[in-house]
Design an enzyme around this catalytic site. Structure first.
Site, PDB file in Angstrom:
ATOM      1  N   CYS A   1     -15.619  -0.432 -22.079  1.00 27.63           N
ATOM      2  CA  CYS A   1     -16.993  -0.719 -21.651  1.00 27.63           C
ATOM      3  C   CYS A   1     -17.463  -2.094 -22.140  1.00 27.63           C
ATOM      4  O   CYS A   1     -18.296  -2.729 -21.488  1.00 27.63           O
ATOM      5  CB  CYS A   1     -17.934   0.372 -22.142  1.00 27.63           C
TER       6      CYS A   1
ATOM      7  N   TYR B   1      -7.142   6.092   4.266  1.00 28.81           N
ATOM      8  CA  TYR B   1      -7.137   5.138   3.161  1.00 28.81           C
ATOM      9  C   TYR B   1      -6.327   3.882   3.523  1.00 28.81           C
ATOM     10  O   TYR B   1      -6.790   2.751   3.372  1.00 28.81           O
ATOM     11  CB  TYR B   1      -6.572   5.746   1.876  1.00 28.81           C
TER      12      TYR B   1
ATOM     13  N   CYS C   1     -12.373   0.144 -16.316  1.00 27.70           N
ATOM     14  CA  CYS C   1     -12.953   1.490 -16.229  1.00 27.70           C
ATOM     15  C   CYS C   1     -11.835   2.509 -16.013  1.00 27.70           C
ATOM     16  O   CYS C   1     -11.778   3.216 -15.010  1.00 27.70           O
ATOM     17  CB  CYS C   1     -13.967   1.550 -15.091  1.00 27.70           C
TER      18      CYS C   1
ATOM     19  N   ASP D   1      -9.912   4.559  -3.374  1.00 29.97           N
ATOM     20  CA  ASP D   1      -8.776   5.111  -4.106  1.00 29.97           C
ATOM     21  C   ASP D   1      -9.275   5.697  -5.416  1.00 29.97           C
ATOM     22  O   ASP D   1     -10.482   5.733  -5.697  1.00 29.97           O
ATOM     23  CB  ASP D   1      -7.688   4.053  -4.318  1.00 29.97           C
TER      24      ASP D   1
ATOM     25  N   GLU E   1       0.822  -1.204   0.000  1.00 30.65           N
ATOM     26  CA  GLU E   1       0.000   0.000   0.000  1.00 30.65           C
ATOM     27  C   GLU E   1       0.862   1.261   0.000  1.00 30.65           C
ATOM     28  O   GLU E   1       0.554   2.236  -0.679  1.00 30.65           O
ATOM     29  CB  GLU E   1      -0.955   0.001   1.187  1.00 30.65           C
TER      30      GLU E   1
ATOM     31  N   CYS F   1     -24.453   1.051 -15.951  1.00 27.25           N
ATOM     32  CA  CYS F   1     -23.606   2.226 -15.727  1.00 27.25           C
ATOM     33  C   CYS F   1     -24.356   3.511 -16.098  1.00 27.25           C
ATOM     34  O   CYS F   1     -24.746   3.717 -17.258  1.00 27.25           O
ATOM     35  CB  CYS F   1     -22.326   2.117 -16.551  1.00 27.25           C
TER      36      CYS F   1
END
Length: 353
Positions: free
Chosen positions: A261, A181, A254, A199, A98, A270
């Site tokens: 898509c 986070y 995405c 995020d 992370e 969506c």
């Protein structure tokens, strides 16, 4: 504990984040610190927004229930095999990943991550060494203050928790260098807990799928946090899987540009796609520059110090940049940030304490 759901943060990033959590936006230049970037994790803004109400007919349900199964099923089939996702990584491996993945692409993180865990398989191993060794091992990942923060977290884990990364979210949040986070990410990905892990990739997925806009705001808002919590599955195991799956969907499908898509498991739900993909009409999305900035000079100065195992004279540092005022400013900044230690004889080294 294992880390079965830990996602990658790779894939084209969205410059709308502040700082961009995913790395492939203009990855951080070697050994640099953003000129005006905040710490990797800022305290969340007060939660003043309201949770979205029921969605109109034909639009995604803000509860997230219709999205959970297709996104998690997609993740089960397409999740990449990365070392911090494997059971042997444990909570320390998740935490290290992370820190490293903040503003840095997976391809650059992988070799450094593996070397780091081989050298320091537990927090106590890192805490036993000088902080300058963490900076040295950080190599060219960029934003090297992350190395100092990770060293500080390792020392606190060793002192307060017997060398084991705590599972409690509040205890994680109390560690130096750990913000909302990272605490949520470690609790979710390493310990399978129910937390909103927000995020840049996740924010972009939610902005498009639920809110119906191309990009999220430049900085994370209270409304986004409330939406992320509203979208969480009720049970812990599904929530942890959802956190990893939605992040991977933003990283691989995405994406900020050239979204796929046709490969998206929720394309039919969506809101942005159903609205005809309206163009972004918010504030300009921020980019990054590097060449000629103090960040570049800092990187060059640190490279000299990393490669040297004895104090470096001023004359050696003077060779890295032609402009003396900017060079001196960059060196002063490194000293102020604790990344470089000046000695009485006019030489410099990486910090020992």
């Amino acid at each position: 504990m294992t880390a079965p759901t830990k996602p990658s943060h790779d894939g084209p990033s969205d410059p709308a984040a502040n700082p961009p959590r995913t790395p492939d936006q203009a990855p951080a230049a070697p050994d640099t610190v953003p000129d005006q970037a905040p710490a990797p994790d800022q305290a969340p803004a007060p939660d003043t927004a309201t949770v979205p109400g029921p969605a109109p007919a034909g639009e995604p349900d803000a509860s997230g229930v219709p999205l959970h199964a297709p996104v998690i099923d997609w993740f089960d089939e397409h999740a990449r095999d990365l070392p911090w996702r494997r059971p042997e990584a444990g909570a320390w491996g998740v935490m290290v990943s992370e820190f490293m993945l903040q503003q840095t692409p997976v391809s650059r993180v992988l070799p450094v991550y593996e070397q780091w865990l081989a050298r320091w398989p537990r927090p106590a191993d890192l805490a036993a060494e000088a902080p300058g060794e963490a900076v040295r091992a950080w190599g060219r990942l960029g934003y090297p203050r992350r190395a100092l923060r990770l060293h500080g977290a390792a020392a606190a884990i060793t002192e307060r928790h017997g060398g084991d990364v705590p599972a409690d979210h509040a205890q994680l949040l109390a560690l130096p260098g750990i913000g909302e986070y990272t605490a949520a990410a470690v609790a979710s990905f390493a310990y399978g807990q129910r937390h909103a892990v927000l995020d840049t990739n996740v924010r972009r997925v939610f902005a498009r799928a639920v809110t119906g806009v191309q990009y999220p705001p430049n900085a994370t808002t209270a409304a986004e946090r409330k939406l992320a919590r509203a979208l969480l599955p009720d049970d812990e195991a599904s929530a942890a899987r959802w956190a990893a799956a939605s992040m991977e969907l933003g990283a691989l499908v995405c994406t900020a540009k050239n979204e796929s898509c046709h490969r998206c498991p929720i394309a039919g739900q969506c809101a942005w796609r159903l609205a005809g993909k309206p163009a972004h009409d918010g504030p300009p999305r921020r980019g990054q520059t590097y060449a000629g900035t103090d960040r570049q000079v800092r990187g060059r100065l640190l490279a000299v110090l990393r490669d040297a195992h004895v104090p470096v004279p001023q004359s050696a540092l003077d060779q890295v940049w032609h402009e003396p005022v900017q060079r001196a400013r960059a060196l002063d900044g490194l000293v102020a940030d604790g990344l470089v230690e000046p000695l009485a004889d006019g030489t410099y080294r990486l910090p020992l304490s």
